[in-house]
Design a protein around this motif. Structure first.
Motif, mmCIF file in Angstrom:
data_model
loop_
_atom_site.group_PDB
_atom_site.id
_atom_site.type_symbol
_atom_site.label_atom_id
_atom_site.label_comp_id
_atom_site.label_asym_id
_atom_site.label_seq_id
_atom_site.Cartn_x
_atom_site.Cartn_y
_atom_site.Cartn_z
ATOM 1 N N GLY A 112 15.216 -14.577 -1.903
ATOM 2 C CA GLY A 112 14.052 -15.361 -1.389
ATOM 3 C C GLY A 112 13.216 -14.617 -0.356
ATOM 4 N N LEU A 113 13.688 -13.384 0.076
ATOM 5 C CA LEU A 113 13.043 -12.969 1.249
ATOM 6 C C LEU A 113 11.847 -12.002 1.038
ATOM 7 C CD1 LEU A 113 16.299 -10.945 2.364
ATOM 8 C CD2 LEU A 113 15.209 -12.985 3.410
ATOM 9 N N ILE A 114 11.224 -11.962 -0.145
ATOM 10 C CA ILE A 114 10.137 -11.257 -0.466
ATOM 11 C C ILE A 114 9.047 -12.262 -0.973
ATOM 12 C CG2 ILE A 114 8.833 -9.392 -2.018
ATOM 13 C CD1 ILE A 114 11.267 -7.990 -2.139
ATOM 14 N N LEU A 115 7.618 -12.231 -0.132
ATOM 15 C CA LEU A 115 6.530 -13.163 -0.333
ATOM 16 C C LEU A 115 5.645 -12.172 -1.405
ATOM 17 C CD1 LEU A 115 6.132 -14.474 3.070
ATOM 18 C CD2 LEU A 115 7.123 -15.766 1.222
ATOM 19 N N TYR A 116 5.796 -10.853 -1.007
ATOM 20 C CA TYR A 116 4.841 -9.988 -1.850
ATOM 21 C C TYR A 116 5.288 -8.933 -1.977
ATOM 22 C CZ TYR A 116 1.002 -6.735 -2.757
ATOM 23 O OH TYR A 116 0.407 -5.613 -3.241
ATOM 24 N N GLN A 117 4.926 -7.997 -3.031
ATOM 25 C CA GLN A 117 5.447 -6.579 -3.143
ATOM 26 C C GLN A 117 4.810 -5.754 -4.146
ATOM 27 O OE1 GLN A 117 7.365 -4.886 -5.615
ATOM 28 N NE2 GLN A 117 7.746 -6.377 -7.131
ATOM 29 N N HIS A 118 4.863 -4.438 -3.843
ATOM 30 C CA HIS A 118 4.226 -3.522 -4.736
ATOM 31 C C HIS A 118 4.763 -2.145 -4.695
ATOM 32 C CE1 HIS A 118 1.165 -1.404 -7.150
ATOM 33 N NE2 HIS A 118 0.851 -0.686 -6.142
ATOM 34 N N SER A 119 5.141 -1.826 -5.664
ATOM 35 C CA SER A 119 5.988 -0.634 -5.711
ATOM 36 C C SER A 119 5.054 0.649 -6.208
ATOM 37 C CB SER A 119 7.155 -0.733 -6.803
ATOM 38 O OG SER A 119 8.167 -1.593 -5.957
ATOM 39 N N GLN A 120 5.363 1.767 -5.468
ATOM 40 C CA GLN A 120 4.589 3.304 -6.014
ATOM 41 C C GLN A 120 5.499 4.079 -6.481
ATOM 42 O OE1 GLN A 120 1.683 4.864 -3.105
ATOM 43 N NE2 GLN A 120 3.289 6.378 -2.929
ATOM 44 N N GLU A 121 5.280 4.750 -7.770
ATOM 45 C CA GLU A 121 6.209 5.530 -8.182
ATOM 46 C C GLU A 121 6.608 6.959 -7.552
ATOM 47 O OE1 GLU A 121 5.526 6.409 -12.221
ATOM 48 O OE2 GLU A 121 5.963 4.298 -12.837
ATOM 49 N N ASN A 122 7.454 7.629 -7.467
ATOM 50 C CA ASN A 122 7.533 8.900 -6.901
ATOM 51 C C ASN A 122 6.526 9.925 -7.547
ATOM 52 O OD1 ASN A 122 8.521 11.182 -5.492
ATOM 53 N ND2 ASN A 122 10.047 11.442 -6.715
ATOM 54 N N SER A 123 5.593 10.465 -6.666
ATOM 55 C CA SER A 123 4.868 11.750 -7.104
ATOM 56 C C SER A 123 4.990 13.044 -6.592
ATOM 57 C CB SER A 123 3.340 11.001 -6.905
ATOM 58 O OG SER A 123 3.264 10.907 -5.525
ATOM 59 N N GLY A 127 -2.128 18.246 5.189
ATOM 60 C CA GLY A 127 -2.689 17.611 4.014
ATOM 61 C C GLY A 127 -1.949 16.197 3.938
ATOM 62 N N ARG A 128 -2.084 15.623 2.554
ATOM 63 C CA ARG A 128 -1.485 14.382 2.597
ATOM 64 C C ARG A 128 -0.149 14.183 2.952
ATOM 65 N NH1 ARG A 128 -1.378 10.553 -2.897
ATOM 66 N NH2 ARG A 128 -0.299 8.993 -2.136
ATOM 67 N N ASP A 129 0.412 13.269 3.673
ATOM 68 C CA ASP A 129 1.905 13.235 3.989
ATOM 69 C C ASP A 129 2.722 13.201 2.909
ATOM 70 O OD1 ASP A 129 1.670 10.962 6.823
ATOM 71 O OD2 ASP A 129 1.170 13.050 6.573
ATOM 72 N N VAL A 130 3.860 14.068 2.988
ATOM 73 C CA VAL A 130 4.796 14.034 2.012
ATOM 74 C C VAL A 130 5.393 12.476 1.754
ATOM 75 C CG1 VAL A 130 7.074 15.126 1.414
ATOM 76 C CG2 VAL A 130 5.263 16.423 2.398
ATOM 77 N N MET A 131 5.687 11.852 2.807
ATOM 78 C CA MET A 131 6.105 10.580 2.604
ATOM 79 C C MET A 131 5.394 9.623 1.743
ATOM 80 S SD MET A 131 7.452 8.226 6.049
ATOM 81 C CE MET A 131 8.725 7.247 5.857
ATOM 82 N N ASP A 132 4.290 9.716 1.825
ATOM 83 C CA ASP A 132 3.423 8.992 0.941
ATOM 84 C C ASP A 132 3.571 9.361 -0.473
ATOM 85 O OD1 ASP A 132 2.358 7.866 3.025
ATOM 86 O OD2 ASP A 132 0.275 9.122 3.070
ATOM 87 N N ARG A 133 4.192 10.524 -0.593
ATOM 88 C CA ARG A 133 4.395 10.698 -2.384
ATOM 89 C C ARG A 133 5.748 10.219 -2.850
ATOM 90 N NH1 ARG A 133 1.387 13.875 -4.912
ATOM 91 N NH2 ARG A 133 -0.532 14.484 -3.997
ATOM 92 N N PHE A 134 6.866 9.802 -1.707
ATOM 93 C CA PHE A 134 7.802 9.325 -2.429
ATOM 94 C C PHE A 134 7.789 7.789 -2.990
ATOM 95 C CE2 PHE A 134 9.416 12.760 0.507
ATOM 96 C CZ PHE A 134 10.394 13.225 -0.423
ATOM 97 N N GLU A 135 8.832 7.596 -3.660
ATOM 98 C CA GLU A 135 8.803 6.220 -4.217
ATOM 99 C C GLU A 135 8.991 5.367 -3.062
ATOM 100 O OE1 GLU A 135 11.437 3.550 -7.518
ATOM 101 O OE2 GLU A 135 12.270 5.315 -6.531
ATOM 102 N N ARG A 136 8.168 4.121 -2.918
ATOM 103 C CA ARG A 136 8.100 3.370 -2.011
ATOM 104 C C ARG A 136 7.582 2.003 -2.488
ATOM 105 N NH1 ARG A 136 4.575 5.769 2.189
ATOM 106 N NH2 ARG A 136 4.795 4.097 3.387
ATOM 107 N N CYS A 137 7.732 0.951 -1.718
ATOM 108 C CA CYS A 137 7.426 -0.643 -1.901
ATOM 109 C C CYS A 137 6.825 -1.312 -0.769
ATOM 110 C CB CYS A 137 8.579 -1.291 -2.319
ATOM 111 S SG CYS A 137 8.112 -3.210 -2.569
ATOM 112 N N PHE A 138 5.583 -1.450 -0.738
ATOM 113 C CA PHE A 138 4.638 -2.398 -0.105
ATOM 114 C C PHE A 138 4.588 -3.627 -0.125
ATOM 115 C CE2 PHE A 138 2.565 1.639 -1.446
ATOM 116 C CZ PHE A 138 2.235 2.249 -0.108
#
Length: 336
Positions: free
Chosen positions: A218-229, A241-252
């Protein structure tokens, strides 16, 4: 994936000829943000705008540089040759230091457009482009969004629903338990949680399992995952250029955490922005330095010397600094 030396980039084409000097439109200041357009694009547009008589500033980056200063600025001379702060920014800073305010800034802050843009861009999931479009459509308040039945993304709906909480600074004491780096700052606008696994390859699928468990608690109110690119391109990630960190798998995500005060104190919990990233931590400015000054490629996977064509072993951040010929700087003292 093996790293290869960076390809030499072509020079940006010269801008079309035009009347020199910034005097034709002295009241118009163009602010260019490098993040999406890149250094080459920004340089070209800067030259073109100045050739046509416009004033060009990098105020957004200047604001970021000022926020990163370790202490209060007492005099303009203390800035030295700090990058990202142009003549216009220095005039604004000088006015604030001398008079406490800048008349130009105050005029902008009182304008309807500024107040509307500030209101809308503080909604999680709403950027400058969307906010500007809403303003052009005549929208000014949250009530306008509702009455016009404005179409919102799921992210924007969550951002509007938890607007007050998400715009309340997150205190360091509120960050989830664990190793926390705040560069010495007592508060921030969100929390980044970096996930990894001691065995290479075992991090695949880790994020979905973590998110699923958090949701079951019950800790998540919203989540959207982004695949590793990362690795979908050939060669290493361009430095600057674009941050490498932005390309890893992540969840907002938006977490529901126990409230210790603020707008959520009455109900016992507050909404907090949390990004879950499956990647080790790295420093953007350190990568730029490695590329420009040492001809090396530094990313979250390795340090590669393009002149010797070999990978440099490093088991810690201290060793990375040694390879680059830099004195080690602890995280709390970094302003990058």
């Amino acid at each position: 994936m093996a790293l290869v030396p960076l390809k030499r980039r072509r020079r940006a084409p010269s801008p079309p000829a035009g009347p020199p000097g910034p005097g034709r439109f002295p009241a118009v200041v163009l602010c260019l943000v490098e993040k999406r357009m890149g250094a080459r694009g920004r340089a070209f547009l800067t030259q073109l705008a100045r050739a046509k008589g416009f004033r060009v500033d990098r105020t957004y980056r200047a604001a970021s540089m000022l926020k990163a200063l370790p202490g209060r600025l007492g005099a303009l001379e203390e800035l030295g040759p700090l990058p990202g702060i142009g003549e216009h920014s220095r005039r604004v800073i000088q006015d604030v230091l001398e008079d406490g305010v800048c008349a130009e800034v105050e005029r902008v802050k009182l304008s309807e457009r500024y107040r509307t843009m500030k209101l809308f861009t503080k909604i999680f999931g709403v950027g400058v482009r969307t906010a500007s479009r809403w303003y052009q459509e005549g929208l000014r308040t949250f009530l306008d969004l509702q009455e016009r039945s404005t179409k919102l993304t799921r992210q924007q709906q969550a951002g509007l629903q938890h607007y007050d909480d998400l715009n309340t600074p997150v205190e360091r004491s509120e960050a989830p338990a664990g190793r926390c780096r705040s560069r010495g700052k007592p508060r921030g606008h969100d929390v980044d949680l970096l996930l990894t696994h001691p065995e290479e390859g075992r991090e695949v699928g880790l994020l979905s399992r973590v998110v699923s468990w958090l949701d079951s608690q019950g800790l998540i109110l919203y989540q959207h995952s982004q695949e590793n690119s990362y690795g979908l391109r050939e060669g290493p990630e361009p430095l600057g250029g674009r941050d490498v960190m932005d390309r890893f798998e992540r969840c907002f995500s938006i977490f529901r955490l126990e409230a210790q005060g603020g707008p959520g104190a009455a109900r016992g919990w507050k909404a907090v922005r949390v990004d879950l990233v499956v990647a080790p931590h790295f420093e953007r400015e350190l990568r730029r330095f490695a590329s420009r000054e040492r001809k090396m490629v530094l990313n979250s996977h390795a340090l590669y010397d393009t002149r010797q064509n070999l990978f440099l072993p490093a088991a810690s951040e201290e060793e990375i600094f040694q390879h680059l010929g830099l004195e080690y700087v602890p995280p709390a003292q970094r302003n990058a």
